[in-house]
Design a protein around this motif. Sequence first.
Motif: not given
Length: 259
Positions: A91-104
Motif C-alpha cells: 500500500f501507499q503508506r508503510p503499514n507494518p503491524f506495530p505490535t509485531m517484531t520485524i520477523a513476525e
Amino acid sequence: MSKRIDVNNLNVYYSKFLAVEDVSLAVEPNSVTALIGPSGCGKSTFLRTLNRMHEVIPGARVEGEVLMDGENLYASNIDPVAVRRHVGMVFQRPNPFPTMTIAENVLAGVKLNSGRISKGDAEDLVEESLKGANLWNEVKDRLDKPGSSLSGGQQQRLCIARAIAIRPDVLLMDEPCSALDPISTLAIEDLMQELKNDYTIVIVTHNMQQAARVADRTAFFNIAGTGLPGKLIEMNDTATMFSTPSEKATEDYISGRFG
C-alpha cells in the motif's frame, strides 16, 4: 511463477456508481506495468480489482473478466482469499503491524494463510523474504525489534518482504513511494527491477519520472469530469508512451499541461 493478466471489458461499481468503465488490457509476466493518470480516475480502484481487494468495500462489484494465465479470478468457484494469496499487495503508506517484531511481520501473511510453520522454515523464510526485499543486511541483527522501529523506507521494504513471503505470482503496489524520501524511493525502484525477475508487477504512481524509470509498459487512465467513470485512454510500452503517445490527453498529462 510470474503470471500474465488479461482484463476484458471490466466495469467496476460501488453500489450504483460506475467508478471504472470498460477497461481491457494485458499485463505481461516478468514486467513492471505502471498505471498513471490524474487523481480520482480509477487507477487504485482498478489495481484493487486485480486481487479483489476492492470487495472489502460494501456494494463493490465488477462486470467483465480478470484472467490470470487464463483463469477468471471472478468465476463463481474462486475464493477471494485464495486470489490474494497469488496476488500480493503493497500500500501507499508503510503499514507494518506495530505490535509485531520485524520477523513476525514478515511471517504474518504466511501464518494467516497456512497456520503452522516450523521454526527452521520460519527462519529461512524470514531471511529469504528480507533478502528479496533488499532489507536483510540492515535488520538481520534486530529481527526481534518492532517493525515500527524502522525508518519509513525500511518499513515499506518490510511490507514488500511480507507480501513476497506468501510467494505470490503477482505483486500490486499502490503508490509505494509517495510517503518516502528520494533515497528510499530509489531503493524501492531498484528493488522493483530485481523483483520482476520473479513476479508480475503492477504499480500506481503519480510520479512521471518513476513510471519512465521503472515501467516496461504504461497505461494512462483519465476521467471526463467529476462523478463520471475513469477510463483507460491508452497503453503502450513506456518509451513510446513518453515519446510519441497516440492520444493528445496522454501527451498533455505526461508533459504537465494537464488540468
